[in-house]
Design a protein around this motif. Structure first.
Motif, PDB file in Angstrom:
ATOM      1  N   LEU A 177     -13.686  49.616  51.687  1.00 34.68           N
ATOM      2  CA  LEU A 177     -13.543  48.161  51.668  1.00 34.68           C
ATOM      3  C   LEU A 177     -12.563  47.661  50.615  1.00 34.68           C
ATOM      4  O   LEU A 177     -12.389  46.460  50.454  1.00 34.68           O
ATOM      5  N   GLY A 178     -11.934  48.569  49.895  1.00 32.53           N
ATOM      6  CA  GLY A 178     -10.947  48.154  48.901  1.00 32.53           C
ATOM      7  C   GLY A 178     -11.416  48.379  47.484  1.00 32.53           C
ATOM      8  O   GLY A 178     -12.584  48.671  47.218  1.00 32.53           O
ATOM      9  N   SER A 179     -10.485  48.225  46.550  1.00 34.45           N
ATOM     10  CA  SER A 179     -10.777  48.472  45.141  1.00 34.45           C
ATOM     11  C   SER A 179     -11.719  47.411  44.575  1.00 34.45           C
ATOM     12  O   SER A 179     -11.658  46.237  44.964  1.00 34.45           O
ATOM     13  N   THR A 180     -12.561  47.857  43.641  1.00 36.97           N
ATOM     14  CA  THR A 180     -13.463  46.942  42.941  1.00 36.97           C
ATOM     15  C   THR A 180     -12.749  46.266  41.783  1.00 36.97           C
ATOM     16  O   THR A 180     -12.925  45.073  41.531  1.00 36.97           O
ATOM     17  N   PHE A 181     -11.952  47.033  41.045  1.00 35.89           N
ATOM     18  CA  PHE A 181     -11.147  46.449  39.967  1.00 35.89           C
ATOM     19  C   PHE A 181      -9.909  47.294  39.732  1.00 35.89           C
ATOM     20  O   PHE A 181      -9.822  48.452  40.162  1.00 35.89           O
ATOM     21  N   SER A 182      -8.940  46.684  39.051  1.00 36.51           N
ATOM     22  CA  SER A 182      -7.703  47.368  38.677  1.00 36.51           C
ATOM     23  C   SER A 182      -7.402  47.069  37.218  1.00 36.51           C
ATOM     24  O   SER A 182      -7.740  45.997  36.697  1.00 36.51           O
ATOM     25  N   ILE A 183      -6.764  48.020  36.556  1.00 31.86           N
ATOM     26  CA  ILE A 183      -6.354  47.874  35.163  1.00 31.86           C
ATOM     27  C   ILE A 183      -4.851  48.091  35.100  1.00 31.86           C
ATOM     28  O   ILE A 183      -4.317  49.006  35.750  1.00 31.86           O
ATOM     29  N   TYR A 184      -4.177  47.260  34.321  1.00 33.58           N
ATOM     30  CA  TYR A 184      -2.726  47.330  34.222  1.00 33.58           C
ATOM     31  C   TYR A 184      -2.331  47.630  32.777  1.00 33.58           C
ATOM     32  O   TYR A 184      -2.039  46.715  31.993  1.00 33.58           O
ATOM     33  N   PRO A 185      -2.331  48.894  32.390  1.00 35.77           N
ATOM     34  CA  PRO A 185      -2.039  49.254  30.992  1.00 35.77           C
ATOM     35  C   PRO A 185      -0.564  49.062  30.653  1.00 35.77           C
ATOM     36  O   PRO A 185       0.279  48.910  31.554  1.00 35.77           O
ATOM     37  N   PRO A 186      -0.234  49.109  29.359  1.00 33.01           N
ATOM     38  CA  PRO A 186       1.145  48.864  28.929  1.00 33.01           C
ATOM     39  C   PRO A 186       2.051  50.081  29.038  1.00 33.01           C
ATOM     40  O   PRO A 186       3.208  50.028  28.621  1.00 33.01           O
ATOM     41  N   ALA A 187       1.535  51.192  29.575  1.00 35.28           N
ATOM     42  CA  ALA A 187       2.352  52.397  29.741  1.00 35.28           C
ATOM     43  C   ALA A 187       1.842  53.158  30.955  1.00 35.28           C
ATOM     44  O   ALA A 187       0.749  52.890  31.464  1.00 35.28           O
ATOM     45  N   SER A 188       2.629  54.100  31.436  1.00 37.84           N
ATOM     46  CA  SER A 188       2.268  54.843  32.637  1.00 37.84           C
ATOM     47  C   SER A 188       0.970  55.617  32.443  1.00 37.84           C
ATOM     48  O   SER A 188       0.795  56.323  31.456  1.00 37.84           O
ATOM     49  N   ALA A 189       0.079  55.480  33.406  1.00 34.77           N
ATOM     50  CA  ALA A 189      -1.223  56.138  33.345  1.00 34.77           C
ATOM     51  C   ALA A 189      -1.133  57.497  34.034  1.00 34.77           C
ATOM     52  O   ALA A 189      -1.134  57.575  35.260  1.00 34.77           O
ATOM     53  N   SER A 190      -1.062  58.566  33.243  1.00 29.36           N
ATOM     54  CA  SER A 190      -0.967  59.913  33.811  1.00 29.36           C
ATOM     55  C   SER A 190      -2.332  60.514  34.091  1.00 29.36           C
ATOM     56  O   SER A 190      -2.465  61.375  34.951  1.00 29.36           O
ATOM     57  N   GLY A 191      -3.336  60.087  33.337  1.00 29.23           N
ATOM     58  CA  GLY A 191      -4.674  60.632  33.513  1.00 29.23           C
ATOM     59  C   GLY A 191      -5.721  59.569  33.272  1.00 29.23           C
ATOM     60  O   GLY A 191      -5.483  58.581  32.571  1.00 29.23           O
ATOM     61  N   VAL A 192      -6.909  59.771  33.857  1.00 27.53           N
ATOM     62  CA  VAL A 192      -7.954  58.764  33.737  1.00 27.53           C
ATOM     63  C   VAL A 192      -9.322  59.429  33.803  1.00 27.53           C
ATOM     64  O   VAL A 192      -9.515  60.438  34.476  1.00 27.53           O
ATOM     65  N   ASP A 193     -10.270  58.877  33.062  1.00 27.84           N
ATOM     66  CA  ASP A 193     -11.666  59.280  33.131  1.00 27.84           C
ATOM     67  C   ASP A 193     -12.509  58.042  32.883  1.00 27.84           C
ATOM     68  O   ASP A 193     -11.990  56.991  32.440  1.00 27.84           O
ATOM     69  N   LEU A 194     -13.813  58.125  33.162  1.00 23.55           N
ATOM     70  CA  LEU A 194     -14.668  56.946  32.977  1.00 23.55           C
ATOM     71  C   LEU A 194     -16.102  57.375  32.717  1.00 23.55           C
ATOM     72  O   LEU A 194     -16.511  58.500  33.021  1.00 23.55           O
ATOM     73  N   ASP A 195     -16.851  56.453  32.116  1.00 19.81           N
ATOM     74  CA  ASP A 195     -18.294  56.582  32.019  1.00 19.81           C
ATOM     75  C   ASP A 195     -18.902  55.242  32.425  1.00 19.81           C
ATOM     76  O   ASP A 195     -18.226  54.410  33.041  1.00 19.81           O
ATOM     77  N   ASP A 196     -20.154  55.005  32.104  1.00 16.97           N
ATOM     78  CA  ASP A 196     -20.815  53.788  32.572  1.00 16.97           C
ATOM     79  C   ASP A 196     -20.212  52.510  31.999  1.00 16.97           C
ATOM     80  O   ASP A 196     -20.284  51.448  32.624  1.00 16.97           O
ATOM     81  N   ARG A 197     -19.601  52.603  30.807  1.00 15.27           N
ATOM     82  CA  ARG A 197     -19.147  51.382  30.134  1.00 15.27           C
ATOM     83  C   ARG A 197     -17.642  51.297  29.931  1.00 15.27           C
ATOM     84  O   ARG A 197     -17.100  50.205  29.742  1.00 15.27           O
ATOM     85  N   TYR A 198     -16.958  52.446  29.958  1.00 21.57           N
ATOM     86  CA  TYR A 198     -15.553  52.436  29.566  1.00 21.57           C
ATOM     87  C   TYR A 198     -14.690  53.223  30.549  1.00 21.57           C
ATOM     88  O   TYR A 198     -15.163  54.121  31.262  1.00 21.57           O
ATOM     89  N   VAL A 199     -13.408  52.872  30.536  1.00 19.94           N
ATOM     90  CA  VAL A 199     -12.375  53.627  31.243  1.00 19.94           C
ATOM     91  C   VAL A 199     -11.417  54.172  30.187  1.00 19.94           C
ATOM     92  O   VAL A 199     -10.990  53.446  29.283  1.00 19.94           O
ATOM     93  N   TYR A 200     -11.072  55.452  30.320  1.00 23.36           N
ATOM     94  CA  TYR A 200     -10.207  56.139  29.351  1.00 23.36           C
ATOM     95  C   TYR A 200      -8.919  56.535  30.064  1.00 23.36           C
ATOM     96  O   TYR A 200      -8.952  57.183  31.111  1.00 23.36           O
ATOM     97  N   ILE A 201      -7.797  56.148  29.474  1.00 22.09           N
ATOM     98  CA  ILE A 201      -6.507  56.366  30.125  1.00 22.09           C
ATOM     99  C   ILE A 201      -5.593  57.189  29.224  1.00 22.09           C
ATOM    100  O   ILE A 201      -5.379  56.840  28.053  1.00 22.09           O
ATOM    101  N   ALA A 202      -5.078  58.302  29.774  1.00 25.00           N
ATOM    102  CA  ALA A 202      -4.034  59.071  29.096  1.00 25.00           C
ATOM    103  C   ALA A 202      -2.707  58.427  29.469  1.00 25.00           C
ATOM    104  O   ALA A 202      -2.237  58.570  30.607  1.00 25.00           O
ATOM    105  N   ALA A 203      -2.141  57.700  28.525  1.00 26.46           N
ATOM    106  CA  ALA A 203      -1.001  56.827  28.822  1.00 26.46           C
ATOM    107  C   ALA A 203       0.295  57.358  28.209  1.00 26.46           C
ATOM    108  O   ALA A 203       1.026  56.637  27.522  1.00 26.46           O
ATOM    109  N   GLN A 204       0.561  58.604  28.437  1.00 18.32           N
ATOM    110  CA  GLN A 204       1.813  59.239  28.032  1.00 18.32           C
ATOM    111  C   GLN A 204       2.159  58.930  26.571  1.00 18.32           C
ATOM    112  O   GLN A 204       1.411  59.273  25.671  1.00 18.32           O
ATOM    113  N   GLN A 205       3.293  58.276  26.327  1.00 20.92           N
ATOM    114  CA  GLN A 205       3.758  58.069  24.954  1.00 20.92           C
ATOM    115  C   GLN A 205       2.879  57.115  24.151  1.00 20.92           C
ATOM    116  O   GLN A 205       2.945  57.104  22.919  1.00 20.92           O
ATOM    117  N   ARG A 206       2.044  56.329  24.804  1.00 23.05           N
ATOM    118  CA  ARG A 206       1.144  55.427  24.073  1.00 23.05           C
ATOM    119  C   ARG A 206      -0.139  56.122  23.639  1.00 23.05           C
ATOM    120  O   ARG A 206      -0.900  55.584  22.841  1.00 23.05           O
TER     121      ARG A 206
END
Length: 360
Positions: A200-229
């Motif tokens: 039915l489509g995405s629930t939410f989207s995040i637009y970080p300030p750098a390219s998101a190469s990797g991602v993980d999550l838990d119940d409260r947070y989203v963790y983004i591996a954002a290359q040079q940042r």
């Protein structure tokens, strides 16, 4: 006149003494160097302590294509083979099923092109394939019958240039949705829930300030591996970035276990960040691997990093501030990925296919 002669004579004597002293110093230095070399040659050299090998190669499985990603259920190993389609390997007898075409819900035949990411949720017989071709998309496949895989839906739009994709069962569902998926596409991250039948489509989207190469999550947070940042941490409710921390190299992939985030950081190797306080993450250790570190997995106080031409690195991370290198294997050649599966390590190697190691 006599005084001038005496002054000249004294000067010549002093210069002669200086030259003699300089020669004596040179002789002393030469003799000392010879003695050091003799002593070093006679001394017993120290042998650096080495760990006994923890990994024993159990199986080598050749595949067609370039194995880029791997996923598992209780019985099978699923492999994304880029232009080679996908393979499904039985974990008990290592028999292999290879697919380059699938059927769709309308019984038409769908060829597979450039399958880069793969994820499976065995409890609900659903397989997710990231295909990058004319239109990048995520195919949703019914894998209840491995002899007849069937595409039942797809995720399109905001799926260009997917760098990471994770699918998993929702532990405590609050509605009909039983599977969650999070993926990074270009600079952005998208999260959605799936009921097993209709996307039915995405629930939410995040637009970080750098390219998101990797991602993980838990119940409260989203963790983004954002290359040079480096590592970015977002609140799942507000979708606001609450902290970030730079790491050596360029953050490619992230795996969160408890209060630590483990990162593969390309030329920067392997980094561990203490995230006990999500608002103030702290870099606690870094290990500079050979090659480019591009994947990370963690299980039972062990971490494995796939580092391209540098092979795979197995660490004991019982003490995250002092990770211990237990073994580095380069015989696999160029490695794309490595993940723990039961008491085994599954390695996806560009030139050798799938390598299965027992962990002692």
């Amino acid at each position: 006149m006599r005084n001038n002669f005496c002054i000249l004579l004294n000067y010549l004597l002093r210069e002669k003494n200086k030259r003699n002293l300089l020669k004596m110093k040179k002789h002393i230095i030469l003799i000392t160097a010879i003695l050091v070399l003799l002593l070093a040659g006679c001394a017993k050299r120290n042998t650096p302590w080495q760990n006994e090998d923890m990994l024993t190669l159990k199986r080598h499985i050749e595949v067609v294509g370039n194995p880029l990603d791997i996923s598992f259920d209780t019985e099978n190993i699923y492999v994304a083979l880029d232009q080679g389609g996908i393979s499904i390997i039985n974990s008990a007898n290592y028999s292999q099923k290879w697919y380059t075409i699938l059927s769709s819900s309308d019984e038409s035949v769908v060829p597979l092109f450039k399958i880069r990411k793969i994820g499976v949720v065995g409890e609900y017989n659903r397989l997710f394939l990231n295909e990058t071709d004319a239109t990048d998309r995520i195919l949703i496949v019914d894998n209840s019958n491995l002899d007849s895989l069937r595409i039942i839906d797809s995720i399109t739009g905001a799926t260009q240039d997917i760098q990471d994709m994770k699918v998993q069962k929702i532990i405590n569902p609050v509605d009909d949705n039983v599977i969650e998926i999070i993926y990074s596409a270009g600079r952005n991250v998208h999260y959605g829930k799936y009921n097993g039948t209709l996307w039915l489509g995405s629930t939410f989207s995040i637009y970080p300030p750098a390219s998101a190469s990797g991602v993980d999550l838990d119940d409260r947070y989203v963790y983004i591996a954002a290359q040079q940042r480096g590592l970015l941490i977002y609140d799942r409710n507000s979708l606001e970035m609450i902290s970030e921390i730079a790491v050596p190299g360029e953050a490619q992939k992230v795996k969160v276990v408890g209060n630590y985030a483990y990162l593969a950081c390309r030329q920067g190797g392997f980094s561990i960040v203490n995230i006990a306080d999500r608002t103030e993450p702290l870099l606690v250790s870094n290990f500079d691997t050979t090659g480019y570190a591009t994947s990370i997995d963690v299980k039972d106080n062990k971490a494995v990093v796939s580092s391209g031409g540098g092979g795979i690195y197995l660490f004991d991370v019982s003490s995250p501030s002092h990770p211990l290198l237990k073994q580095n294997i380069t015989s696999a050649g160029y490695t794309n990925n490595a993940k723990f599966y039961n008491n085994q390590l599954i390695v996806a190697a560009r030139d050798k296919g799938i390598l299965i190691y027992e962990i002692d």
